[in-house]
Design an enzyme around this catalytic site. Structure first.
Site, PDB file in Angstrom:
ATOM      1  CB  SER A 692      44.665  39.667  46.986  1.00 39.17           C
ATOM      2  OG  SER A 692      44.380  40.038  47.727  1.00 39.17           O
ATOM      3  CG  HIS A 693      40.879  43.823  44.838  1.00 39.16           C
ATOM      4  ND1 HIS A 693      39.993  43.503  43.918  1.00 39.16           N
ATOM      5  CD2 HIS A 693      41.692  44.785  43.827  1.00 39.16           C
ATOM      6  CE1 HIS A 693      40.480  43.467  42.363  1.00 39.16           C
ATOM      7  NE2 HIS A 693      41.281  44.836  42.385  1.00 39.16           N
ATOM      8  CG  LEU A 694      40.113  39.619  52.086  1.00 42.44           C
ATOM      9  CD1 LEU A 694      39.840  40.566  52.258  1.00 42.44           C
ATOM     10  CD2 LEU A 694      40.378  38.049  52.006  1.00 42.44           C
TER      11      LEU A 694
END
Length: 1154
Positions: A692-694
């Site tokens: 994910s982006h995080l």
């Protein structure tokens, strides 16, 4: 603890008022071996310095923990019910509010969580099961005072603070000060619930405050008193009828419509259903001019002593007919206890007549036992429904006659309890189905009266099922299920899964997330019937994914309850002078009395068992490392998450050495860099896709990052160390430890060195081609759109950004791949178009744009100036008009010169000069709009403006600040591509991210569009590791995202059969009026919708051979692109389209350096 005479162990501890205390019982053998009891921790709350608690525990039965609160000043016990059974000479004579008693009893009634809301007294037909159910709450007011002549009316003292209040909260406090009697308090509720709201539909906030208020009135926390006026109970019944009708309208409005799920409407239904339980009955016998006359006849009998006769006349008859209130039922129950305490002391005829009256009064207060309530509905039931109810009543009597115990040598057997739960669920389903139809405006009062009975039957059956499920869970724990289930057979798993399914079905019958719950039932049945759940690691992981999905739904329900009631209870409690912790525990008590609470307990037990069967740890490591800092909990990763810096680490051991955050929720798009060097590590209490982006940002920022959603581990390992300095150690093989102490470490954590994963220092942004920008600006001003739009294969890094350039290269790679994969067509609005659009809007707009852009460089985030500047700049840019002719030229470039067809959809994506760079991916930082109709010029233009505006979000600005990039140097191009609507989306990291191993590829796959996967929506993807050399696939996790972003399915039903769909305009208006702020930016229409995913129909979950072959194909694509990019590890996004014949078509949408 220290031992004292009498085998008493003592300890002293300073604990704040209102704090939760958890404990377990342990046996110590002479040889020093400790034996810990199984099951959940026991819990109680600290009431304050004026109160003591007696906690009685039985070994191995945490659900049977009993708690008595008593006032230390006089030692008098303040238990939940016994005040009602006191003899008259010992009854309290106080008429003022019993604040301390209400506080003590409110907590004591929680009774270790399972027995959350006991009734006020032992009802005639109530079983021990029913005594554990119900949401009416324990009586916490003063005990009854029996008098033999009328006393002078006394106005109870109270507190009514109005400062800082507004809306319904202010009206309730002001109104309560003027409303001493129950009738006036009901009238106040009716005014705020019916008279003042538009169309007699109260808003969510109104219902929340009214429910809290009505609960405290009905339980005596806010006492009622005579007001000097004489009104018989029929007036109360008539008020209840009007309020009932409005509540039914609210539920009906919220359950109509053909849209998708509407969580806000679900909360409205929750609040309206709960408010129903606070109304008296309005059956015909209570609406006649002189109701409840039996007590008058009893008071004039000649076969009872005069003192009793006088007490009945003045305490019950006259009081009830002048000014009825909840205290009258308490007094009646106490009188019944007195006259039946010694059999034969009073006339049998008198006692029987008084029992009949007590039943009537209970019915008026809607406090009847479940048996009486269901029997009262039998005349109106059809054959099937009546048969289900009679079967339930028969089974209920038989099972409850067996009593408690563990089913081994005493008490109800597990199978009998399961049969009782099933019968309860079936009976309730009939009532729920009858209530879904809604309420017509012209129904008669008699029909309304029967509907009230049905509504209460529906609610009370849910409460009863709560207790039965609690007993089942208790017996499973007592019989060692948590330890046995990891190796149990499918037959042994059948009962726990059936119990979980029943619990989920009850949540659905309450109209909560019905489609999701039906899908979960399908999955549980499929996995249980396919193969033994613990036979293989894959089977255990697959079953665990579904059960964790069920746990997530139950947690979301609990969160919704807490959100609805926490603030109203706290605000109203302070305003009305109740103890602070009484308002503080209100929402918690609601949660612990909900079916979702039991579902959470059971699902957590089963998920732990399957995790053990799969050999998995409760921790997941996204970024390994060892860091030291103060352990702090926060709701989300926002700017205030770290809390204020201090010179002490919480132990008094020196300077602040950073923070390890325990984060309850994340959406996957948060930024870590702006939190600064004080952030040392993150423990996220939910699953998160690794890619994910995080997850990507955590690796780039070198922040040690782990996840854990096991409540047992959270309570046992993390919570005891909150606020203390700890050392968090996380290794690449998912071994995690959190231990207290550790040396101060002022430097941020470092990711283990690895050749493939080592990233260069963040770039300062790719320098745009100034000459090219000047050409674009000139062409834009002249309307030469063919010179503005850049074909994708011509996109360069210096004119269109790294993302566009790489997507252009992908088109060439796809053509040369021999059919291995495809890449979508596209075109780009290059750097300079945004600024040209601003200039075209006029000098004032251009001047304002430059002014706001300048503010971004020096605005102070802590003072709110940055938020204001970002919001204003976003609004300005999002409101820019993109000329239709430019949009048409853009679309033609995408389609190769052809006009857009009505079915063509586009993905409109960012391509900034400060993203997709080595060391600065800015993954997910800027906007993408997918599913935009190419033939809709306005929609495409709005999507372009939305992407431009995303350059100036607070997150983007803070990210550039932390990377040392000037705001004025950020340029945004817009990449427009033909949308591929995949059945599956994937993200590949061609070097395993946790350790940089370039011999292993990590793949994550999710159903539908990739936004679900990349943004970090709650849930897990299918996760795989692939050895590049051998092609060996190791499945690490199965997907359990609740929904997928997909194109609408033709002819798909708008609603799930037997349940209503949400989203009517009426319900939306009620929710919108409850304080929510409107979205500041224009809405961009897209064609995609969220649809529930049934993984029992997904081949990736159900077909092992197909799964392995597909993942190997993905790995082949990843290796091919990595090689073409010079061997640099790649972060690749793409999709899989499944043909009618089952053939796969792989599409790659973008790639960037990992």
């Amino acid at each position: 603890m220290r031992w004292t005479d009498g085998n008493i162990w003592k300890a002293e501890a300073h604990v704040p008022v209102g704090a939760d205390v958890e404990f377990k019982v342990v046996k110590m053998k002479p040889d020093g071996e400790a034996i810990w009891e199984v099951g959940d921790n026991r819990t109680f709350k600290i009431l304050g310095p004026d109160f003591g608690l007696n906690v009685s525990s039985a070994w191995g039965k945490p659900q049977d923990t009993k708690i008595d609160a008593f006032k230390l000043s006089d030692g008098s016990r303040q238990t939940a019910a016994p005040a009602a059974a006191q003899p008259p000479q010992q009854a309290s004579s106080k008429s003022s509010r019993s604040r301390e008693a209400s506080a003590a009893s409110s907590v004591a009634s929680m009774d270790s969580g399972d027995n959350s809301s006991r009734g006020s007294t032992a009802l005639l037909s109530r079983s021990s099961f029913e005594e554990e159910s119900g949401t009416r709450g324990a009586w916490v007011g003063a005990g009854p005072e029996f008098v033999r002549e009328r006393k002078k009316d006394e106005r109870p003292s109270g507190v009514w603070r109005t400062e800082g209040l507004s809306g319904v909260a202010l009206e309730l406090v002001k109104g309560d000060e003027q409303s001493s009697s129950w009738l006036k308090k009901l009238g106040l509720q009716k005014r705020l619930l019916v008279d003042e709201p538009p169309a007699c539909r109260p808003r969510l906030a109104d219902l929340a405050y009214l429910y809290v208020y009505a609960t405290w009135v009905n339980t005596g926390a806010l006492p009622c008193a005579e007001s000097g006026s004489h009104y018989r109970p029929n007036h109360h019944a008539n008020l209840a009828l009007v309020m009932f009708r409005s509540l039914e309208w609210v539920i009906g409005d919220a359950t109509r419509g053909g849209g998708g799920r509407n969580p806000a409407a679900e909360r409205l239904i929750i609040a309206a259903r709960r408010m129903h339980t606070r109304l008296p009955s309005f059956s015909g016998e209570f609406r006649v001019s002189v109701p409840l006359t039996r007590i008058r006849d009893i008071a004039h009998r000649n076969d009872i002593p005069k003192p009793i006769k006088d007490e009945i006349k003045h305490t019950l008859q006259n009081k009830l007919h002048r000014s009825a209130g909840p205290e009258d039922l308490v007094a009646t129950e106490a009188m019944l206890a007195r006259i039946t305490a010694k059999p034969g002391e009073y006339s049998e005829a008198f006692v029987e007549e008084f029992k009949v009256f007590t039943r009537e009064l209970r019915e008026f207060f809607n406090a009847s036992g479940l048996v009486e309530l269901l029997q009262g509905t039998l005349p109106a039931l059809d054959d099937g429904h009546g048969s289900a109810v009679r079967s339930l009543l028969s089974l209920k009597e038989r099972v409850e006659a067996a009593g408690g115990g563990n089913g081994n040598g005493g008490g109800a057997k597990l199978d009998d309890l399961m049969a009782l739960l099933t019968a309860t669920t079936q009976a309730r389903s009939f009532y729920s189905a009858g209530l879904v139809a809604g309420l017509r405006n012209d129904v008669t009062d008699e029909v309304l009266s029967m509907r009230q009975r049905w509504r209460l039957a529906d609610i009370r059956l849910e409460e009863y099922a709560f207790v039965v499920l609690s007993r089942i869970i208790g017996q499973l724990e007592e019989q060692g299920a948590p330890a046995k289930l990891p190796k149990a057979t499918n037959l042994q798993w059948a009962l726990p899964l059936a119990a979980l399914t029943s619990g989920l079905r009850h949540m659905g019958l309450s109209l909560y997330d019905t489609r999701e719950l039906l899908v979960l039932e399908n999955e549980l049945q499929r996995w249980h019937s396919t193969c033994p759940l613990t036979e293989t690691r894959d089977a255990a992981l697959r079953g665990k994914a579904t059960i964790e999905r069920a746990l997530r739904v139950a947690t979301e329900y609990s969160d919704a309850l807490a959100d609805v009631y926490s603030q109203p209870a706290a605000v109203l409690g302070r305003a009305l002078g109740l103890p602070e912790h009484m308002g503080g525990i209100f929402a918690e008590a609601e949660v612990r009395a909900s079916m979702a609470f039991q579902v959470s307990k059971l699902a957590a037990m089963l998920a732990r068992a399957l995790r053990a069967a799969a050999g998995q740890e409760p921790w997941d490591v996204l970024v390994p490392g060892e860091v030291t800092g103060v352990l702090r909990e926060c709701a989300s990763l926002d700017a205030d998450a770290l809390g204020p810096a201090s010179s002490s680490n919480g132990n008094g051991n020196g300077a602040d050495d950073g923070v390890v955050l325990v984060v309850r929720r994340a959406d996957g798009d948060e930024e870590l860099g702006p939190l600064g060097p004080r952030l040392r590590g993150v423990v996220l209490l939910q699953e998160l896709p690794h890619l994910s982006h995080l997850g990507v940002r955590a690796r780039q920022d070198k922040v040690t990052f782990v996840t854990c959603d096991d409540t047992d581990v959270i309570n046992r390992v993390l919570k005891p160390m909150m606020g203390r300095r700890v050392t968090l150690t996380a290794t690449g093989d998912c071994a995690v430890s959190v231990r207290e102490g550790g040396a101060a470490a002022p430097a941020p954590s470092k990711q283990p060195a690895a050749k493939a994963a080592a990233a260069p220092a963040p770039a300062a942004g790719s320098a745009p081609d100034a000459a090219a920008i000047a050409v674009v600006s000139s062409a834009y001003a002249a309307g030469k759109w063919g010179e503005v739009v850049v074909p994708l294969d011509k996109a360069g890094v210096d004119t269109c950004g790294s993302k566009s350039a790489k997507c252009g290269a992908l088109v060439g790679l796809a053509a040369a791949s021999g059919g291995l994969f495809a890449a979508p067509r596209g075109a780009v609005l290059p750097f300079g178009c945004l600024e040209a659009a601003v200039a075209a809007a006029g000098r004032d707009t251009e001047s304002r744009f430059r002014e706001l852009l300048g503010k971004l460089e020096d605005a102070k985030a802590a003072e709110g100036a940055l938020d204001a500047a970002c919001g204003q700049l976003q609004a300005l840019v999002a409101g820019l008009t993109v000329p239709p002719a430019l949009v048409q030229q853009l679309v033609k470039s995408v389609t190769g010169g052809k006009a857009a067809s009505k079915d063509l959809l586009l993905a409109v994506r960012s391509s900034a000069n400060v993203e997709d760079l080595a060391g600065m991916s800015a993954a997910g930082l800027y906007e993408s709009v997918v599913g935009v109709a190419a033939a809709d010029d306005g929609a495409v233009g709005a999507a372009v403006a939305a992407v431009w505006a995303s350059t100036y979000t607070r997150r983007a600005v803070m990210s550039r600040r932390s990377a040392g990039v000037a705001q004025s140097s950020a340029r945004m191009a817009v990449l427009v591509m033909e949308l591929v609507a995949p059945d599956l989306s994937f993200v590949l990291h061609t070097a395993r991210p946790r350790d940089g191993n370039d011999k292993v590829l990590l793949a994550e796959v999710a159903p539908g569009q990739g936004e679900t996967l990349a943004s970090g929506a709650r849930g897990t993807p299918w996760r795989f590791e692939v050895e590049k050399a051998s092609g060996k696939v190791d499945t690490l996790a199965y997907a359990n995202f609740s929904t997928a972003l997909m194109l609408p399915v033709q002819d798909a039903p708008a609603a799930v059969p037997a349940f209503a769909a949400y989203g009517s305009g009426a319900a939306t208006s009620l929710i919108a009026g409850s304080g929510g702020a409107p979205a500041p930016l224009p809405h961009v229409p897209t064609a995609l919708v969220d649809r529930e995913v049934d993984y029992s129909t997904q081949r990736m979950s159900s077909d092992k051979d197909w799964r392995v072959a597909t993942v190997q194909k993905l790995a082949e694509v990843g290796g091919s692109i990595e090689k073409a990019m010079g061997g640099v590890p790649q972060d690749i996004e793409g999709g899989v389209v499944l043909g009618q014949d089952g053939a796969l078509a792989l599409h790659v949408f973008q790639t960037r350096p990992q």
